[in-house]
Design a protein around this motif. Sequence first.
Motif, PDB file in Angstrom:
ATOM      1  N   THR A 113       0.847  -1.186   0.000  1.00 50.93           N
ATOM      2  CA  THR A 113       0.000   0.000   0.000  1.00 50.93           C
ATOM      3  C   THR A 113       0.886   1.241   0.000  1.00 50.93           C
ATOM      4  OG1 THR A 113      -1.611  -1.222   1.281  1.00 50.93           O
ATOM      5  CG2 THR A 113      -1.931   1.154   1.146  1.00 50.93           C
ATOM      6  N   LEU A 114       1.045   1.828  -1.180  1.00 52.03           N
ATOM      7  CA  LEU A 114       1.864   3.035  -1.301  1.00 52.03           C
ATOM      8  C   LEU A 114       0.941   4.246  -1.301  1.00 52.03           C
ATOM      9  CD1 LEU A 114       3.774   1.507  -4.292  1.00 52.03           C
ATOM     10  CD2 LEU A 114       4.820   1.909  -2.056  1.00 52.03           C
ATOM     11  N   TRP A 115       1.524   5.441  -1.197  1.00 48.01           N
ATOM     12  CA  TRP A 115       0.687   6.614  -1.389  1.00 48.01           C
ATOM     13  C   TRP A 115       1.300   7.556  -2.405  1.00 48.01           C
ATOM     14  CZ3 TRP A 115       3.817  10.428   0.317  1.00 48.01           C
ATOM     15  CH2 TRP A 115       4.617  10.200   1.453  1.00 48.01           C
ATOM     16  N   MET A 116       0.503   8.492  -2.841  1.00 45.26           N
ATOM     17  CA  MET A 116       0.909   9.417  -3.898  1.00 45.26           C
ATOM     18  C   MET A 116       0.541  10.831  -3.498  1.00 45.26           C
ATOM     19  SD  MET A 116       2.181   9.638  -7.035  1.00 45.26           S
ATOM     20  CE  MET A 116       2.026   8.063  -7.867  1.00 45.26           C
ATOM     21  N   SER A 117       1.506  11.738  -3.660  1.00 45.26           N
ATOM     22  CA  SER A 117       1.253  13.159  -3.448  1.00 45.26           C
ATOM     23  C   SER A 117       0.953  13.828  -4.783  1.00 45.26           C
ATOM     24  CB  SER A 117       2.506  13.829  -2.874  1.00 45.26           C
ATOM     25  OG  SER A 117       2.467  13.903  -1.482  1.00 45.26           O
ATOM     26  N   VAL A 118      -0.065  14.653  -4.814  1.00 47.12           N
ATOM     27  CA  VAL A 118      -0.408  15.392  -6.027  1.00 47.12           C
ATOM     28  C   VAL A 118      -0.564  16.870  -5.664  1.00 47.12           C
ATOM     29  CG1 VAL A 118      -1.989  15.558  -7.992  1.00 47.12           C
ATOM     30  CG2 VAL A 118      -1.673  13.353  -6.860  1.00 47.12           C
ATOM     31  N   ASN A 119       0.060  17.732  -6.453  1.00 45.96           N
ATOM     32  CA  ASN A 119      -0.038  19.168  -6.193  1.00 45.96           C
ATOM     33  C   ASN A 119      -1.378  19.714  -6.652  1.00 45.96           C
ATOM     34  OD1 ASN A 119       2.788  19.987  -5.242  1.00 45.96           O
ATOM     35  ND2 ASN A 119       3.205  18.765  -7.087  1.00 45.96           N
ATOM     36  N   VAL A 120      -1.953  20.559  -5.829  1.00 42.57           N
ATOM     37  CA  VAL A 120      -3.224  21.190  -6.169  1.00 42.57           C
ATOM     38  C   VAL A 120      -3.010  22.701  -6.141  1.00 42.57           C
ATOM     39  CG1 VAL A 120      -5.577  21.578  -5.363  1.00 42.57           C
ATOM     40  CG2 VAL A 120      -4.612  19.286  -5.285  1.00 42.57           C
ATOM     41  N   SER A 121      -3.387  23.350  -7.240  1.00 43.29           N
ATOM     42  CA  SER A 121      -3.274  24.808  -7.302  1.00 43.29           C
ATOM     43  C   SER A 121      -4.351  25.444  -6.430  1.00 43.29           C
ATOM     44  CB  SER A 121      -3.446  25.246  -8.762  1.00 43.29           C
ATOM     45  OG  SER A 121      -3.943  26.552  -8.817  1.00 43.29           O
ATOM     46  N   PRO A 122      -4.021  26.570  -5.795  1.00 37.31           N
ATOM     47  CA  PRO A 122      -5.038  27.253  -4.988  1.00 37.31           C
ATOM     48  C   PRO A 122      -6.289  27.592  -5.804  1.00 37.31           C
ATOM     49  CG  PRO A 122      -3.033  28.590  -5.195  1.00 37.31           C
ATOM     50  CD  PRO A 122      -2.706  27.223  -5.706  1.00 37.31           C
ATOM     51  N   ARG A 123      -6.088  27.801  -7.111  1.00 36.40           N
ATOM     52  CA  ARG A 123      -7.262  28.108  -7.962  1.00 36.40           C
ATOM     53  C   ARG A 123      -8.239  26.945  -8.011  1.00 36.40           C
ATOM     54  NH1 ARG A 123      -6.091  32.442 -11.724  1.00 36.40           N
ATOM     55  NH2 ARG A 123      -4.682  33.727 -10.511  1.00 36.40           N
ATOM     56  N   GLN A 124      -7.707  25.734  -7.943  1.00 34.73           N
ATOM     57  CA  GLN A 124      -8.590  24.562  -7.985  1.00 34.73           C
ATOM     58  C   GLN A 124      -9.489  24.499  -6.747  1.00 34.73           C
ATOM     59  OE1 GLN A 124      -5.012  21.857  -9.078  1.00 34.73           O
ATOM     60  NE2 GLN A 124      -6.809  20.649  -9.581  1.00 34.73           N
ATOM     61  N   LEU A 125      -9.023  25.123  -5.677  1.00 33.42           N
ATOM     62  CA  LEU A 125      -9.795  25.093  -4.432  1.00 33.42           C
ATOM     63  C   LEU A 125     -11.022  26.005  -4.504  1.00 33.42           C
ATOM     64  CD1 LEU A 125      -6.825  25.142  -1.922  1.00 33.42           C
ATOM     65  CD2 LEU A 125      -8.176  23.161  -2.608  1.00 33.42           C
ATOM     66  N   ALA A 126     -11.086  26.805  -5.564  1.00 38.74           N
ATOM     67  CA  ALA A 126     -12.262  27.651  -5.743  1.00 38.74           C
ATOM     68  C   ALA A 126     -13.429  26.835  -6.313  1.00 38.74           C
ATOM     69  CB  ALA A 126     -11.929  28.815  -6.683  1.00 38.74           C
ATOM     70  N   ASN A 127     -13.122  25.620  -6.774  1.00 37.51           N
ATOM     71  CA  ASN A 127     -14.146  24.748  -7.352  1.00 37.51           C
ATOM     72  C   ASN A 127     -14.812  23.945  -6.235  1.00 37.51           C
ATOM     73  OD1 ASN A 127     -15.580  22.727  -8.657  1.00 37.51           O
ATOM     74  ND2 ASN A 127     -13.773  21.774  -9.591  1.00 37.51           N
ATOM     75  N   SER A 128     -16.059  24.238  -5.944  1.00 37.42           N
ATOM     76  CA  SER A 128     -16.702  23.610  -4.784  1.00 37.42           C
ATOM     77  C   SER A 128     -16.945  22.118  -5.011  1.00 37.42           C
ATOM     78  CB  SER A 128     -18.006  24.328  -4.444  1.00 37.42           C
ATOM     79  OG  SER A 128     -18.868  24.262  -5.555  1.00 37.42           O
ATOM     80  N   ALA A 129     -16.856  21.676  -6.289  1.00 43.15           N
ATOM     81  CA  ALA A 129     -17.058  20.252  -6.584  1.00 43.15           C
ATOM     82  C   ALA A 129     -15.735  19.479  -6.613  1.00 43.15           C
ATOM     83  CB  ALA A 129     -17.773  20.092  -7.917  1.00 43.15           C
ATOM     84  N   LEU A 130     -14.629  20.148  -6.236  1.00 40.41           N
ATOM     85  CA  LEU A 130     -13.314  19.506  -6.359  1.00 40.41           C
ATOM     86  C   LEU A 130     -13.252  18.140  -5.668  1.00 40.41           C
ATOM     87  CD1 LEU A 130     -10.334  19.877  -7.368  1.00 40.41           C
ATOM     88  CD2 LEU A 130      -9.816  20.746  -5.072  1.00 40.41           C
ATOM     89  N   ALA A 131     -13.723  18.086  -4.427  1.00 42.72           N
ATOM     90  CA  ALA A 131     -13.602  16.837  -3.655  1.00 42.72           C
ATOM     91  C   ALA A 131     -14.337  15.696  -4.350  1.00 42.72           C
ATOM     92  CB  ALA A 131     -14.129  17.035  -2.244  1.00 42.72           C
ATOM     93  N   SER A 132     -15.560  15.947  -4.811  1.00 40.17           N
ATOM     94  CA  SER A 132     -16.314  14.857  -5.433  1.00 40.17           C
ATOM     95  C   SER A 132     -15.702  14.465  -6.780  1.00 40.17           C
ATOM     96  CB  SER A 132     -17.792  15.221  -5.573  1.00 40.17           C
ATOM     97  OG  SER A 132     -17.925  16.394  -6.313  1.00 40.17           O
ATOM     98  N   GLU A 133     -15.166  15.440  -7.516  1.00 42.53           N
ATOM     99  CA  GLU A 133     -14.529  15.117  -8.801  1.00 42.53           C
ATOM    100  C   GLU A 133     -13.279  14.257  -8.590  1.00 42.53           C
ATOM    101  OE1 GLU A 133     -16.067  19.220 -11.012  1.00 42.53           O
ATOM    102  OE2 GLU A 133     -13.920  18.887 -10.775  1.00 42.53           O
ATOM    103  N   LEU A 134     -12.454  14.656  -7.633  1.00 44.85           N
ATOM    104  CA  LEU A 134     -11.222  13.889  -7.396  1.00 44.85           C
ATOM    105  C   LEU A 134     -11.540  12.503  -6.835  1.00 44.85           C
ATOM    106  CD1 LEU A 134      -8.691  16.568  -6.030  1.00 44.85           C
ATOM    107  CD2 LEU A 134      -9.155  15.883  -8.402  1.00 44.85           C
ATOM    108  N   GLU A 135     -12.543  12.435  -5.988  1.00 43.93           N
ATOM    109  CA  GLU A 135     -12.916  11.140  -5.422  1.00 43.93           C
ATOM    110  C   GLU A 135     -13.374  10.181  -6.523  1.00 43.93           C
ATOM    111  OE1 GLU A 135     -15.980  11.225  -2.438  1.00 43.93           O
ATOM    112  OE2 GLU A 135     -15.672   9.104  -1.937  1.00 43.93           O
ATOM    113  N   ARG A 136     -14.163  10.697  -7.449  1.00 47.30           N
ATOM    114  CA  ARG A 136     -14.641   9.869  -8.559  1.00 47.30           C
ATOM    115  C   ARG A 136     -13.461   9.369  -9.406  1.00 47.30           C
ATOM    116  NH1 ARG A 136     -15.184  11.406 -13.443  1.00 47.30           N
ATOM    117  NH2 ARG A 136     -15.223  13.609 -12.888  1.00 47.30           N
ATOM    118  N   ILE A 137     -12.540  10.257  -9.719  1.00 43.72           N
ATOM    119  CA  ILE A 137     -11.388   9.858 -10.536  1.00 43.72           C
ATOM    120  C   ILE A 137     -10.558   8.794  -9.808  1.00 43.72           C
ATOM    121  CG2 ILE A 137      -9.224  10.646 -11.594  1.00 43.72           C
ATOM    122  CD1 ILE A 137     -10.576  13.424 -11.957  1.00 43.72           C
TER     123      ILE A 137
END
Length: 278
Positions: A113-137
């Motif tokens: 069980t490894l993990w992965m770090s992914v960079n998120v731009s502060p602009r992406q945090l303006a998207n209120s659906a970000l969490a559900s979109e990333l979870e789906r992917i």
Amino acid sequence: RRDYPDESGLCWSHSGLEAEYQEDVGLENRLRQAIEEGSLRVVYQPIVDLTAGNRIVGAEALVRWPQPSGPSISPGVFVPLAEEIGVIDQLGQWVFEQACRTLRHGCEQTGRTLWMSVNVSPRQLANSALASELERIARQAGVTPAQIRLEITESGLMQQADSIGTVLERLITAGFSLALDDFGTGHSSLSRLTHLPFQVLKVDRAFVSDSPNGPGAAVVASVSTLAEALGLKRVAEGVETAEEAAYVREHGYEFGQGFLYAEPLSAEAFVARLLSSE
Ligand code: C2E
Ligand code: MG
Ligand code: MG
Ligand code: MG
């Protein structure tokens, strides 16, 4: 910018200005196209556990823009451009999806069980659906959000309004963990930090590269104390020498990342490295 008299000397032409403008538009269009056709690349820099013999436990996904001739354009250049021209959500999701696939492949190949770090731009945090979109992917790619660590720079966080708290909470609720990146450069208020749901602090590599003898060494040490008090895990990035590695380890950093351990690798090379370092 200057306008120059044309050859006749009778009127001012705007050729200098036009060339510059066209160059920018050309770059923007090429970036849009590169994102659309998937010709960006993602490389993976291993992250090691300093408390377990430097075993690779994860990686950070870093985006690259290869050029037909010459070296890749650095994300330091084109990520801000993507933010400016409004394609950062698309770019961020694409990188995220690639990173999830590589993570799944790495886990399958190693049975770990490894993990992965992914960079998120502060602009992406303006998207209120970000969490559900990333979870789906993530789920579509066959990884769980608990294996993903989203990195947000301290300075980026400070630019955002207080409403950011809601988006961060949603990411946490979805199961992602959050890392504060480039820590020590963004002048965040410490009281605010205690109210944000981060699990990891990554001390900026400028301080690490200054260790153990420069003034940055004191920052490395005090960031460690702060992280411990707040119950956060610590990552030292930009570790290049054995002396720096010894210093961060002595100061309690659990994880290390830097050229001393590995450079950013292609997905194939990353998985090969995992297998050869078992
Ligand atoms: P970062 O997230 O702090 O990533 C670490 C940077 O340090 C990477 O630069 C990495 O190649 C470099 N690095 C790692 N180890 C060493 C070392 O030992 N010595 C030195 N001198 N450098 C080291 P890179 O790949 O050029 O990325 C620069 C920044 O661009 C990243 O900093 C991150 O903020 C941003 N970035 C990269 N990929 C993405 C992405 O997919 N999305 C977003 N929003 N930003 C990204
Ligand atoms: Mg990062
Ligand atoms: Mg960083
Ligand atoms: Mg040094």
